[in-house]
Design a protein around this motif. Structure first.
Motif, mmCIF file in Angstrom:
data_model
loop_
_atom_site.group_PDB
_atom_site.id
_atom_site.type_symbol
_atom_site.label_atom_id
_atom_site.label_comp_id
_atom_site.label_asym_id
_atom_site.label_seq_id
_atom_site.Cartn_x
_atom_site.Cartn_y
_atom_site.Cartn_z
ATOM 1 N N ALA A 28 -26.713 38.315 -37.743
ATOM 2 C CA ALA A 28 -27.807 38.258 -36.693
ATOM 3 C C ALA A 28 -27.309 38.995 -35.481
ATOM 4 O O ALA A 28 -27.850 40.049 -34.840
ATOM 5 C CB ALA A 28 -28.271 37.089 -36.183
ATOM 6 N N ALA A 29 -26.082 38.876 -35.029
ATOM 7 C CA ALA A 29 -25.481 39.594 -34.131
ATOM 8 C C ALA A 29 -25.538 41.478 -34.109
ATOM 9 O O ALA A 29 -25.635 42.139 -33.261
ATOM 10 C CB ALA A 29 -24.284 39.199 -33.541
ATOM 11 N N LEU A 30 -25.002 41.750 -35.454
ATOM 12 C CA LEU A 30 -25.184 43.128 -35.753
ATOM 13 C C LEU A 30 -26.541 43.568 -35.898
ATOM 14 O O LEU A 30 -26.728 44.838 -35.344
ATOM 15 C CB LEU A 30 -24.558 43.159 -37.365
ATOM 16 N N ALA A 31 -27.454 42.917 -36.230
ATOM 17 C CA ALA A 31 -28.768 43.323 -36.246
ATOM 18 C C ALA A 31 -29.384 43.341 -34.820
ATOM 19 O O ALA A 31 -29.818 44.602 -34.451
ATOM 20 C CB ALA A 31 -29.907 42.466 -37.162
ATOM 21 N N ALA A 32 -28.890 42.679 -33.833
ATOM 22 C CA ALA A 32 -29.235 42.554 -32.639
ATOM 23 C C ALA A 32 -28.683 43.607 -31.904
ATOM 24 O O ALA A 32 -29.235 44.382 -30.554
ATOM 25 C CB ALA A 32 -29.100 41.455 -31.787
ATOM 26 N N ALA A 33 -27.673 44.175 -32.337
ATOM 27 C CA ALA A 33 -26.772 45.409 -31.789
ATOM 28 C C ALA A 33 -27.073 46.791 -32.346
ATOM 29 O O ALA A 33 -26.175 47.788 -32.238
ATOM 30 C CB ALA A 33 -25.154 45.242 -31.752
ATOM 31 N N HIS A 34 -27.838 46.695 -33.118
ATOM 32 C CA HIS A 34 -28.576 47.770 -33.628
ATOM 33 C C HIS A 34 -27.522 48.669 -34.593
ATOM 34 O O HIS A 34 -27.476 49.861 -34.446
ATOM 35 C CB HIS A 34 -29.219 48.989 -32.763
ATOM 36 N N LEU A 35 -26.716 47.777 -35.269
ATOM 37 C CA LEU A 35 -25.691 48.224 -35.964
ATOM 38 C C LEU A 35 -24.433 48.996 -35.216
ATOM 39 O O LEU A 35 -23.967 50.183 -35.723
ATOM 40 C CB LEU A 35 -26.127 49.003 -37.286
ATOM 41 N N ASN A 36 -24.441 48.880 -33.896
ATOM 42 C CA ASN A 36 -23.278 49.490 -33.213
ATOM 43 C C ASN A 36 -22.307 48.488 -32.389
ATOM 44 O O ASN A 36 -22.845 47.665 -31.583
ATOM 45 C CB ASN A 36 -24.027 50.200 -32.004
ATOM 46 N N LEU A 37 -20.975 48.511 -33.071
ATOM 47 C CA LEU A 37 -20.356 47.542 -32.216
ATOM 48 C C LEU A 37 -20.009 47.557 -30.880
ATOM 49 O O LEU A 37 -19.711 46.629 -30.371
ATOM 50 C CB LEU A 37 -18.845 47.634 -33.301
ATOM 51 N N HIS A 448 -21.572 57.614 -29.663
ATOM 52 C CA HIS A 448 -20.948 56.441 -30.348
ATOM 53 C C HIS A 448 -21.039 55.266 -29.576
ATOM 54 O O HIS A 448 -21.108 54.232 -30.081
ATOM 55 C CB HIS A 448 -19.622 56.495 -30.772
ATOM 56 N N PHE A 449 -21.029 55.492 -27.981
ATOM 57 C CA PHE A 449 -21.220 54.347 -27.093
ATOM 58 C C PHE A 449 -22.509 53.426 -27.063
ATOM 59 O O PHE A 449 -22.619 52.497 -27.063
ATOM 60 C CB PHE A 449 -20.873 54.512 -25.661
ATOM 61 N N THR A 450 -23.511 54.269 -27.614
ATOM 62 C CA THR A 450 -24.917 53.831 -27.305
ATOM 63 C C THR A 450 -25.711 53.905 -28.486
ATOM 64 O O THR A 450 -26.814 53.556 -28.444
ATOM 65 C CB THR A 450 -25.694 54.239 -26.089
ATOM 66 N N ALA A 451 -25.499 54.900 -29.653
ATOM 67 C CA ALA A 451 -26.639 55.087 -30.254
ATOM 68 C C ALA A 451 -26.981 54.028 -31.356
ATOM 69 O O ALA A 451 -26.124 52.858 -31.298
ATOM 70 C CB ALA A 451 -25.818 56.068 -31.457
ATOM 71 N N LYS A 452 -28.081 54.238 -31.867
ATOM 72 C CA LYS A 452 -28.684 52.957 -32.859
ATOM 73 C C LYS A 452 -28.626 53.428 -34.360
ATOM 74 O O LYS A 452 -28.817 54.514 -34.387
ATOM 75 C CB LYS A 452 -30.003 52.481 -32.255
ATOM 76 N N PHE A 453 -28.339 52.657 -35.102
ATOM 77 C CA PHE A 453 -28.106 52.905 -36.559
ATOM 78 C C PHE A 453 -29.123 51.900 -37.430
ATOM 79 O O PHE A 453 -29.673 50.863 -37.144
ATOM 80 C CB PHE A 453 -26.882 52.744 -37.112
ATOM 81 N N ALA A 454 -29.518 52.493 -38.655
ATOM 82 C CA ALA A 454 -30.054 51.609 -39.793
ATOM 83 C C ALA A 454 -29.191 52.097 -41.035
ATOM 84 O O ALA A 454 -28.981 52.862 -41.206
ATOM 85 C CB ALA A 454 -31.572 52.127 -40.035
ATOM 86 N N PRO A 455 -29.249 50.906 -41.896
ATOM 87 C CA PRO A 455 -28.337 51.013 -43.034
ATOM 88 C C PRO A 455 -29.312 51.902 -44.156
ATOM 89 O O PRO A 455 -30.654 51.727 -44.121
ATOM 90 C CB PRO A 455 -28.454 49.525 -43.662
ATOM 91 N N ILE A 456 -28.759 52.724 -44.800
ATOM 92 C CA ILE A 456 -29.263 53.637 -45.842
ATOM 93 C C ILE A 456 -29.642 52.681 -47.081
ATOM 94 O O ILE A 456 -28.836 51.786 -47.356
ATOM 95 C CB ILE A 456 -28.383 54.613 -46.128
ATOM 96 N N GLY A 457 -31.078 52.674 -47.340
ATOM 97 C CA GLY A 457 -31.500 51.843 -48.132
ATOM 98 C C GLY A 457 -31.833 50.334 -47.795
ATOM 99 O O GLY A 457 -31.893 49.424 -48.692
#
Ligand SMILES: *Cc1c(COP(=O)(O)O)cnc(C)c1O
Length: 463
Positions: A28-37, A448-457
């Motif tokens: 849940a934390a990872l999703a809320a962080a848009h896959l950016n640690l 890298h500091f602020t980008a947002k990501f989605a998993p492929i597939g």
């Protein structure tokens, strides 16, 4: 009797609890962080190896020093203590405090560089590159040949390529305001630079009338490696070795959040009077006054003590041994890492571990996400997210796809490292199920500091 176990050379006086999380909470934390640690809440992390910058534990002597901080705006006693400690270690004439390393970089680069200039370095750190590019200069990485082979064991993989440096100085005559060497080479795996290499680079620069500036963030760790690995250096103190390195250069930029053993602070040190005067004026624009440089008096006190403590041999022996301890465990289990282990961090070679994920799907980023998801470990990607975007907006895969596990100084103990090894080996076992990620939103600089990501597939781990 010479015992083999290298113990932490300190007792623990103050403790900070770690909050444990479940796999579901971390998902849940990872999703809320848009896959950016970088966008996680730190309290959702169990072992935080995002960076060794500013995350260290200070000593009783440093805390005691802070109580005697002089908060006068100008000419504070704390400034003179700081200045004298830093001058003692580096030997430079002008010691200019800044709130951290990148402020020293910005002040130097905006004072000494102009559009069209070229600055060579063994490898520019991300803020160094960004600050050079911000003034229109080109940041040129001249790593030595060994540095491009992650699995190769060599003593000084941080060295600058001397042939390429000479070519750069000759071909771009008049366009190189100074050359740099980063010790240790952070973006190149925390690998050390030899004294011989620093001397040779210094001689080339002198012959071309170009100043040499050290990016000295981990000067003490670099000195320890020289003591261990370079012929004839074994009986010298880290302080004497470090001083010889500083003597080869005309100044340095420094993030004291690393080998200054402080949570905030940095400095710019220079021998050139005119350049120092220009930098001090430039400092006033953003950092404050030249005797505090964006820091409190108590910060200067902590730095004055820390920059001496970091050169202690027992500390350096423990520091380098604890990183190597993790490296040895991973190597024995077949996890590909940059060899040999660096001074402040272990770098997992994600290209070798995840050959099924192409660079444009950011394998090292995906691996860092999996380490957090499975074990609550926070690391940082040093690969195509950090370095893939070119100044002209195009994409080019980074030379290496690395996940850096950086060790805060004096913070974690051996059982923390044992846990870490267990988490990494577990994720290594799941590697065939790991998928890449795509960018959904990214700024133009330091993305890298602020980008947002989605998993492929749609999912990071497939069944
Ligand atoms: C951390 C670092 C910097 C920048 O310092 P900050 O204190 O983070 O601004 C510059 N160069 C290297 C090699 C670093 O590791």
């Amino acid at each position: 009797m010479q015992f083999q176990t290298i113990i932490e050379p300190f007792r623990i006086k103050t403790v900070e609890p770690i909050r444990f999380t479940t796999l579901e909470q971390r998902a849940a934390a990872l999703a809320a962080a848009h896959l950016n640690l970088f966008l996680l809440k730190a309290e959702d992390v169990i072992i935080d190896l995002l960076t060794d910058s500013g995350t260290g534990a200070m000593s009783a002597a440093q805390w005691a020093g802070m109580m005697s901080g002089d908060e006068s705006y100008a000419g504070a006693r704390s400034f003179f203590r700081f200045e004298s400690a830093v001058r003692d270690v580096t030997g430079y004439r002008h010691i200019i405090p800044t709130h951290q390393g990148r402020a020293a970089e910005r002040i130097l680069f905006t004072s000494a560089c102009k559009a069209g200039d070229i600055v060579p370095n063994n490898t520019h750190f991300d803020t160094t590159r960004a600050n050079l590019e911000a003034v229109g200069a080109t940041a040129l990485d001249l790593r030595c040949a060994e540095a491009t082979q992650p699995s190769l064991v060599a003593p000084f993989k941080g060295n600058i390529d001397l042939v390429a440096l000479e070519r750069c100085l000759t071909e771009h005559k008049g366009r190189v305001p100074f050359a740099m060497i980063t010790i240790t080479n952070n973006s190149g795996g925390g690998q050390p630079v030899s004294l011989a290499n620093i001397h040779a680079a210094s001689a080339l620069c002198k012959a071309h009338g170009v100043p040499l500036i050290l990016d000295a963030c981990r000067f003490a760790e670099n000195a320890w490696f020289i003591k261990q690995r370079e012929a004839g250096q074994g009986s010298r103190t880290p302080a004497a070795i470090a001083r010889e390195a500083f003597d080869c250069a005309d100044g340095c930029t420094m993030s004291a959040k690393k080998d200054g053993l402080v949570n905030i602070g940095g400095f710019l040190a220079l021998n050139n009077d005119a350049l120092a005067a220009k930098c001090r004026n430039n400092l006033i624009l953003t950092e404050g006054f030249p005797t505090y440089g964006g820091l409190a008096g108590y910060d200067l006190e902590a730095l004055a003590v820390g920059i001496k403590e970091v050169l202690d041999e027992d500390y350096l022996r423990y520091r380098i041994a604890s990183v190597a301890y993790l490296g040895d465990k991973l190597t024995a289990a077949g996890v590909p890492i940059v060899q040999p282990p660096g001074g402040h961090a272990i770098y997992i070679d994600a290209k070798a571990m995840l050959p099924h994920i192409p660079p444009h799907e950011f394998p090292a980023w995906a691996l860092s996400l999996a380490l957090y998801l499975e074990g609550g470990v926070r690391s940082v990607e040093i690969g195509s997210v950090m370095f893939g975007r070119q100044p002209d907006g195009t994409e080019k895969p980074a030379a290496m796809e690395l996940v850096r596990l950086a060790f805060p100084r004096r913070v974690y103990t051996q059982s923390h490292v044992d846990y870490l090894a267990e988490v990494i080996l577990h994720v290594h076992g799941l590697r065939h199920r790991l998928r890449g990620v795509q960018l959904t939103e990214a700024p133009e600089q330091l993305r890298h500091f602020t980008a947002k990501f989605a998993p492929i597939g749609g999912r990071l781990l497939v069944d």
